[in-house]
Write a protein that holds these residues in place. Structure first.
Motif, short mmCIF file in Angstrom:
data_model
loop_
_atom_site.label_atom_id
_atom_site.label_comp_id
_atom_site.label_asym_id
_atom_site.label_seq_id
_atom_site.Cartn_x
_atom_site.Cartn_y
_atom_site.Cartn_z
N TRP A 165 0.80 -1.22 0.00
CA TRP A 165 0.00 0.00 0.00
C TRP A 165 0.84 1.28 0.00
N ALA A 166 1.92 1.30 0.76
CA ALA A 166 2.76 2.50 0.78
C ALA A 166 3.31 2.82 -0.60
N ALA A 167 3.70 1.79 -1.36
CA ALA A 167 4.20 2.02 -2.71
C ALA A 167 3.10 2.54 -3.63
N ILE A 168 1.87 2.06 -3.43
CA ILE A 168 0.73 2.55 -4.22
C ILE A 168 0.50 4.03 -3.95
N GLU A 169 0.55 4.41 -2.68
CA GLU A 169 0.39 5.83 -2.35
C GLU A 169 1.52 6.65 -2.97
N GLY A 170 2.74 6.13 -2.87
CA GLY A 170 3.87 6.87 -3.40
C GLY A 170 3.81 7.05 -4.90
N ALA A 171 3.22 6.09 -5.60
CA ALA A 171 3.11 6.18 -7.05
C ALA A 171 1.88 6.96 -7.51
N LEU A 172 1.07 7.45 -6.57
CA LEU A 172 -0.10 8.28 -6.87
C LEU A 172 -1.11 7.58 -7.77
N VAL A 173 -1.25 6.27 -7.59
CA VAL A 173 -2.14 5.50 -8.46
C VAL A 173 -3.59 5.88 -8.25
N TYR A 174 -4.00 6.07 -6.99
CA TYR A 174 -5.39 6.42 -6.75
C TYR A 174 -5.71 7.84 -7.20
#
Length: 453
Positions: free
Chosen positions: A413-422
């Motif tokens: 999840w932290a990587a998803i947030e960092g990649a601004l996917v949402y």
């Protein structure tokens, strides 16, 4: 813990270019999470037998400036009193630097902080690789047990083992200009559909009926939760993105309708200081929004400045033009919102775990929990929620927080947030795209990321 396992976290976490949010946000404890009876500490300062620690120093990292100096001083003084000869040092890490700093420090027994504060959305990345020391069932009971905010306990749990506990919570609700709503003949909505209709009716060329940026998923996912949707589920030993679930699609579609009908903000906007939007502009210019959604602490940024011009007046003294309500559910009641706040954990590499546990005993003591509440930070133990006060702001924050949900406790999840996917997902929806097709596209992208791939 093997250093190579934490290195896998570093590989993804170091891609984070922007500050990760402290907001995170499941609605109930995991089925595997122990739920012992509450044994919340009641003493002003818990008495524990201190180990031989003369000359030992332990370190706690706090994230950002949320923990006031008064509370830090209390922990330092009471830790010294309860552990003669030992010293507590508290160091502040910026939210934007926290994950990279932790990925560097946690594997190193010579440099690791003993106790760390971490955003609840970030916690699963570290719990899943053994970066934190397990919390025993006995200690969990001693520190509050089932009275601790369940969704935050879930965020700190991996494979049925608790590693990180709630530190403090915040929650979101609606701030609105009651003068504008009343003039339009509108009252507080009782359902989510009524809210959308009212916000759309209030929109003008210069004023949003409800101000929200198109990339603002942290507010937007509350519409998913309200429709009983999920962002992801753990199935057959792996995390699966569930944006295509009919309930989730319904929530995203409802959010799309709200954005396109009620907000004047661009589809590319995120992290907007919405509280400025409902204040009158310079020289009495009308506000830019009739309604916003923000964490409870935004109250201090809404309304007239104090005489010194460097802060807001006490909310109880605010004009009646400013008011609040909880986001209503689809069929009434309170909608689950995306909660904010932090978790606290002991480093697996701490050389003084007994002292670190003693520090947790202080953090979860009645005195400290009440001090958190008095400073506007929701205490981890619901038995002390009344320390936040009994005005409508405190009551609404408590009600929404204990109905709140978190993001999935997935290792990636932290990587998803960092990649601004949402952010990308919600922008595509805000721009009017086909919600079901967008959901399917992002499910394919997110499922491997959720599992750290």
């Amino acid at each position: 813990m093997k250093r190579t396992r934490l290195a896998a976290v570093a590989a993804s976490a170091m891609t984070i270019a922007l500050a990760l949010s402290a907001c995170g946000n499941g609605d109930t404890a995991s089925p595997d999470t122990p739920a012992p009876e509450t044994t919340a500490p009641e003493a002003d300062a818990p008495e524990t037998e201190a180990p031989e620690v003369d000359g030992v120093t332990i370190t706690m990292w706090v994230a950002g400036a949320d923990t006031p100096q008064e509370l830090r001083d209390w922990l330092i003084e009471n830790f010294a009193a309860q552990n003669p000869g030992a010293t507590l040092v508290i160091e502040e890490q910026g939210w934007g630097d926290l994950v990279p700093q932790l990925t560097t420090a946690l594997p190193d027994p010579n440099n690791t902080p003993d106790v760390v504060e971490i955003g609840n959305t970030q916690a699963p990345t570290f719990t899943s690789v053994g970066a934190f020391r397990p919390i025993s069932d006995a200690l969990f009971q001693e520190l509050g047990g089932s009275a601790l905010l369940p969704s935050f306990v879930e965020a700190g749990t991996h494979d049925g083992q608790i590693y990180a506990l709630p530190y403090y919570f915040g929650s979101r609700y609606m701030f609105y200009r009651s003068d504008i709503w009343t003039e339009a003949g509108l009252s507080v909505p009782s359902t989510l559909g009524e809210f959308t209709e009212s916000a759309a009716a209030l929109r003008t060329g210069s004023m949003s009926g409800f101000a929200i940026g198109g990339q603002d998923w942290r507010n937007g996912i509350s519409w998913v939760f309200a429709h009983d949707g999920d962002l992801a589920r753990f199935e057959d030993g792996a995390w699966v993105s569930t944006l295509s679930d009919p309930n989730t699609v319904a929530g995203l579609t409802a959010w799309q309708e709200l954005f396109t009908s009620a907000s004047n903000l661009p589809a590319t906007d995120r992290d907007v200081a919405y509280w400025d939007f409902i204040n009158d502009g310079v020289d009495g210019e009308p506000p830019l929004a009739a309604t916003i959604m923000a964490p409870g602490w935004a109250r201090w940024s809404i309304g007239p400045l104090n005489e010194a011009g460097d802060g807001r007046e006490n909310m109880a003294d605010f004009p009646e033009m400013f008011d609040i309500f909880a986001l209503p559910g689809v069929n009434g009641g309170i909608a689950p919102v995306f909660a904010g706040g932090s978790n606290v954990a002991i480093s697996a590499q701490s050389q003084h775990p007994e002292l670190a546990e003693n520090l947790l005993r202080l953090i979860f003591s009645a005195d400290y929990q009440r001090m958190l509440g008095a400073n506007g930070l929701g205490p981890a133990n619901e038995n002390y929620a009344d320390s936040m006060g009994d005005d409508k702001f405190a009551r609404t924050m408590i009600e929404t927080a204990f109905a709140s949900r978190l993001t999935p406790a997935a290792p990636g999840w932290a990587a998803i947030e960092g990649a601004l996917v949402y952010e990308e997902l919600f922008q595509a929806i805000a721009e009017g795209g086909d919600v079901a097709a967008i959901a399917a596209e992002f499910d394919a992208r997110l499922t491997p990321m959720l599992n750290g791939n």
